[in-house]
Design a protein around this motif. Structure first.
Motif, PDB file in Angstrom:
ATOM      1  N   MET A   1      10.702  -4.463   9.095  1.00  0.00           N
ATOM      2  CA  MET A   1       9.897  -3.825   8.054  1.00  0.00           C
ATOM      3  C   MET A   1      10.462  -4.109   6.678  1.00  0.00           C
ATOM      4  N   ALA A   2       9.560  -4.165   5.705  1.00  0.00           N
ATOM      5  CA  ALA A   2       9.957  -4.227   4.304  1.00  0.00           C
ATOM      6  C   ALA A   2      10.374  -2.831   3.848  1.00  0.00           C
ATOM      7  N   THR A   3      11.321  -2.772   2.925  1.00  0.00           N
ATOM      8  CA  THR A   3      11.897  -1.482   2.533  1.00  0.00           C
ATOM      9  C   THR A   3      10.869  -0.443   2.061  1.00  0.00           C
ATOM     10  N   PRO A   4       9.808  -0.814   1.302  1.00  0.00           N
ATOM     11  CA  PRO A   4       8.868   0.244   0.879  1.00  0.00           C
ATOM     12  C   PRO A   4       8.161   0.924   2.037  1.00  0.00           C
TER      13      PRO A   4
ATOM     14  N   PRO B   1       0.004   2.557  -4.892  1.00  0.00           N
ATOM     15  CA  PRO B   1      -0.225   3.928  -5.365  1.00  0.00           C
ATOM     16  C   PRO B   1       0.217   4.142  -6.808  1.00  0.00           C
ATOM     17  N   LEU B   2       1.339   3.545  -7.208  1.00  0.00           N
ATOM     18  CA  LEU B   2       1.792   3.682  -8.593  1.00  0.00           C
ATOM     19  C   LEU B   2       0.803   3.037  -9.559  1.00  0.00           C
ATOM     20  N   ALA B   3       0.278   1.855  -9.177  1.00  0.00           N
ATOM     21  CA  ALA B   3      -0.682   1.162 -10.036  1.00  0.00           C
ATOM     22  C   ALA B   3      -1.984   1.953 -10.141  1.00  0.00           C
ATOM     23  N   VAL B   4      -2.469   2.463  -9.028  1.00  0.00           N
ATOM     24  CA  VAL B   4      -3.711   3.248  -9.024  1.00  0.00           C
ATOM     25  C   VAL B   4      -3.554   4.495  -9.891  1.00  0.00           C
ATOM     26  N   SER B   5      -2.413   5.161  -9.756  1.00  0.00           N
ATOM     27  CA  SER B   5      -2.175   6.358 -10.558  1.00  0.00           C
ATOM     28  C   SER B   5      -2.192   6.037 -12.050  1.00  0.00           C
ATOM     29  N   GLY B   6      -1.582   4.918 -12.432  1.00  0.00           N
ATOM     30  CA  GLY B   6      -1.565   4.523 -13.831  1.00  0.00           C
ATOM     31  C   GLY B   6      -2.948   4.209 -14.375  1.00  0.00           C
TER      32      GLY B   6
ATOM     33  N   THR C   1      10.470   6.555   2.942  1.00  0.00           N
ATOM     34  CA  THR C   1      10.286   7.981   3.214  1.00  0.00           C
ATOM     35  C   THR C   1      11.030   8.383   4.480  1.00  0.00           C
ATOM     36  N   GLU C   2      10.915   7.569   5.536  1.00  0.00           N
ATOM     37  CA  GLU C   2      11.620   7.861   6.792  1.00  0.00           C
ATOM     38  C   GLU C   2      13.128   7.795   6.602  1.00  0.00           C
TER      39      GLU C   2
ATOM     40  N   ALA D   1       0.821  -1.213   0.000  1.00  0.00           N
ATOM     41  CA  ALA D   1       0.000   0.000   0.000  1.00  0.00           C
ATOM     42  C   ALA D   1       0.853   1.259   0.000  1.00  0.00           C
ATOM     43  N   THR D   2       2.123   1.122   0.406  1.00  0.00           N
ATOM     44  CA  THR D   2       3.007   2.280   0.498  1.00  0.00           C
ATOM     45  C   THR D   2       3.611   2.668  -0.839  1.00  0.00           C
ATOM     46  N   LEU D   3       3.899   1.702  -1.705  1.00  0.00           N
ATOM     47  CA  LEU D   3       4.648   2.005  -2.921  1.00  0.00           C
ATOM     48  C   LEU D   3       3.985   1.472  -4.186  1.00  0.00           C
TER      49      LEU D   3
END
Length: 277
Positions: free
Chosen positions: A220-223, A84-89, A227-228, A79-81
């Motif tokens: 945590m997974a990197t995506p 959002p890219l797929a939704v934007s496309g 941002t942090e 949901a972090t990375l």
């Protein structure tokens, strides 16, 4: 509610009961309730209604009137990375579509998939079930690490190894979730048991706050923390040789047709996650 008169609705119910060959409702002084046969018919009727709605969406899309709602659930790292890219496309090509996104761990996503609250679930790869199946050609990897604040004492330790984290305060997603099981598997591969977990929570905000403000370690997974990391808030704890990859994939219900809006999102996900040849 149905925009029909009571006599018309009664006639419709009577015709359906005649077709089924049995009463669907028990009528009493306080109203009506489903009979056993009515209860058995209900999920099939609901499925037919949903498939009819999906058919209308598909026809509208073919006529250039693509509308409808994409209902998707995802674990936090997706949901972090990627999502959002797929939704934007998708919305760039079909601006009339709407998107509803649920974030959660796998057990919640699987339940929502079965209840038709979402049509796609994006999570760690898990075995298929009788009701839910992975979409084989939509699969990718990410990497998870131990994360800590930039001023955490372990950063100054010489010859740092995973065993050095065992006596630290940890905050992680709950037992039974994908991240917890992934972490457990990685520690076992290094011949270690799990550290003492001080806090378990499904809230990503709480996890990040405990790492940043209270000196906790987390997994945590990197995506989830790029941002942090870029902002210098917290980052990967540099443990040599610790590379913990996991496979992520999309899931759908086995039964029924995948709605057209969900298919559009799936196509975009395939493009984003395709491995270059």
């Amino acid at each position: 509610m149905l925009h029909v008169t009571q006599p018309a609705l009664s006639r419709t119910i009577k015709r359906l009961e005649d077709q089924v060959g049995a009463p669907l409702f028990e009528r009493h002084s306080k109203g009506m309730q489903l009979t056993a046969i009515g209860s058995a018919l209900l999920p099939h009727a609901a499925l037919l209604q949903r498939e009819a709605d999906h058919a209308r969406e598909e026809i509208d899309a073919m006529r250039g009137l693509a509308k409808g709602t994409i209902r998707v659930g995802a674990v936090a790292s997706i949901a972090t990375l990627v999502l959002p890219l797929a939704v934007s496309g998708v919305l760039a090509r079909w601006p009339n579509l709407r998107v509803e996104i649920m974030e959660g761990v796998w057990d919640r996503l699987a339940d929502s998939l079965m209840k038709h609250e979402i049509d796609l679930a994006l999570s760690m790869a898990v075995p298929d079930t009788d009701e839910i199946m992975a979409i084989a050609d939509c699969r990718w990897e990410d990497t998870s690490y131990v994360v800590a604040a930039l001023d955490h004492p372990l950063r100054s330790k010489a010859d740092l190894c995973l065993a050095d984290t065992l006596d630290q305060q940890w905050c992680v997603p709950p037992r039974g979730t994908g991240p917890f099981e992934h972490m457990q598997h990685v520690f076992a591969e290094h011949g270690l048991g799990m550290p003492s977990i001080a806090v378990e929570t499904r809230s990503i905000t709480v996890l990040k706050s405990l790492v940043t403000r209270a000196g906790f370690l987390s997994w945590m997974a990197t995506p989830m923390y790029d941002t942090e990391s870029a902002a210098g808030v917290f980052d990967t704890l540099p443990i040599p040789g610790l590379v913990a990859r996991r496979t992520l994939t999309a899931f759908r219900r086995r039964q029924g047709i995948l709605p057209s809006p969900a298919v559009k999102l799936l196509e975009q996900l395939r493009q984003l996650t395709a491995v270059p040849r």
